[in-house]
Write a protein that holds these residues in place. Structure first.
Motif: not given
Ligand SMILES: Cc1ncc(COP(=O)(O)O)c(C=O)c1O
Length: 407
Positions: A95-105, A116-121, A171-181
């Motif tokens: 997660m940290r690698y992704a955040l540090e390399h520009g991933v925002r979604q 975990l993602l909230d903490q990394q963010a 508080m460090h995540l912006r919840l925007i939607g839902v994913h179904t696969y």
């Protein structure tokens, strides 16, 4: 140059077996899919189908759905803002690698992964967009169903409900939607439309459960294409219904996302491989080749998926073309009886040294194979545009001394 000559020339340069991906075909599929989902929807390419096409597709304005650091690295740094990072059980390091390399979604599949993602963010000083992958109550008519049944993927709605306070407190995540696969190879095509309708209802349900507006629905992939068989799929019969559905959602302020791997990648790829030996055993004919489950259909080599019909076509050899077909089992060079490329295929007699081809293997081909099993050479992969080589890549299998087990 026609395909047969081009393939022969490429094998002379890069050896056999060889994967060739035609980017003109990828373009064709992309325009068909764009027409189907409309410009109002956001399209992602699912890199797991074939990471080598991620760069080209992101250059076309398609987002890329990745599930690992390696897949993320296959996307150009300037396109990482359009990456959707997902998959179950990601480590804090990933997660940290992704955040540090520009991933925002991110697509997140469980409560602990959200935390975990909230903490990394927080530690990165970022607030990425998050869609929650949900496992709804329905089951798609897909060959590989990951929905509506007990599964390690996504969250049950009841689980979202019982943890709504915790989820809303991140508080460090912006919840925007839902994913179904809903699965891969969804057929008949009308089932895709029905799955999308269901997913929209799931979005409303989750928004209600969480008591906050959600404006993104990711419908997942599942647009079908034959695997290692001749044939094609026309999306025309669902175009109008999907168009209407996306526009209706858009009118309600909901953005529709689709992520497709197979449909975009499959038809671009051809595996070219060589006959090494003809052999008969107890009344059965075998064609031994240099391509086995280390090149294609790796999971079937582990008896994990159903064996299906595979269409093998000799590249060309005019002087034997008039000979009649007979049944033969085409195998690879690995010393396991599971190394079968195609059982009892109808083929004209082929000669040792002759080249064979399998079409429609641009998705879930090499990277879904047992490349390290028995250490046979890994096919080179060649990307072509308008009959010319654009990029050539060789996946290397090398064991290096490693002082630190995690290095
Ligand atoms: C979450 C997710 N999205 C997209 C895909 C791509 O599916 P397809 O290749 O059927 O389009 C997969 C494939 O397994 C997946 O797991």
């Amino acid at each position: 140059m026609d395909n047969a000559n081009l393939f022969r020339t490429l094998v002379a340069s890069y050896g056999s077996p060889l994967y060739v991906y035609n980017l003109d075909t990828v373009q064709l599929r992309l325009s068909e899919l764009r027409r189907t989902v409309t410009s109002k929807a956001k399209l992602f390419y699912s890199a797991k189908a074939n990471p080598l096409l991620a760069k080209e597709l992101s250059a076309e304005g398609v987002g890329v759905e990745v599930t690992s650091t390696a897949e993320l690295n296959a996307v150009s740094p300037d396109a990482r803002g359009h990456v959707l990072y997902g998959g179950p059980a990601q480590t804090p390091q990933e997660m940290r690698y992704a955040l540090e390399h520009g991933v925002r979604q991110f697509s997140v599949e469980s409560l602990s992964q959200l935390i975990l993602l909230d903490q990394q963010a927080e530690q990165s000083g970022l607030k990425p967009d998050v869609i929650i992958r949900v496992n709804p109550h329905i089951r798609a008519s897909a060959r590989l169903s990951m929905t509506g049944v007990a599964s390690q993927f996504g969250m049950d709605i009841e689980h979202i409900q019982s943890n709504r306070t915790t989820i809303k407190g991140l508080m460090h995540l912006r919840l925007i939607g839902v994913h179904t696969y809903l699965g891969t190879q969804i057929e008949p095509l009308q089932n895709i439309v029905e799955a999308c309708e269901t997913s929209l209802a799931v979005l409303d349900e989750v928004a209600q459960v969480l008591g906050c507006p959600l404006s993104v629905i990711n419908f997942g992939g599942g647009f079908p294409w034959p695997y290692a068989q001749k044939g094609e799929v026309c999306l025309g019969s669902i175009e109008q219904r999907i168009n209407e559905l996306v526009l209706r959602a858009s009118d309600r302020g909901i953005e529709c996302w689709f992520e497709s791997g197979r449909f975009l990648a499959a038809s671009s790829g051809t595996l070219i491989f060589r006959v090494l030996e003809n052999k008969s055993s107890k009344g059965r004919d075998f064609i031994l080749t240099d391509a086995g489950v280390h090149c294609l259909g790796g999971m079937s080599g582990l008896s994990r998926t159903l064996r299906q019909k595979v269409d093998i076509v000799p590249l060309q050899c005019t002087h034997v073309q008039h000979q009649t077909a007979h049944l033969a089992t085409v195998v690879g060079p690995l010393c396991t009886p599971l190394d079968i490329v195609a059982r009892d295929v109808s083929l004209r007699p082929v000669q040792e040294g002759e080249l064979l081809t399998i079409e429609n293997v641009g998705a879930y081909g090499l990277t879904a194979s047992l490349v390290a099993f028995l250490g046979k050479p890994i096919p080179v992969e060649v990307l072509i545009v308008k009959g010319k080589v654009k990029r050539t890549l060789a996946l290397k299998l090398v064991w290096e001394q490693c002082a630190d087990a995690r290095a």
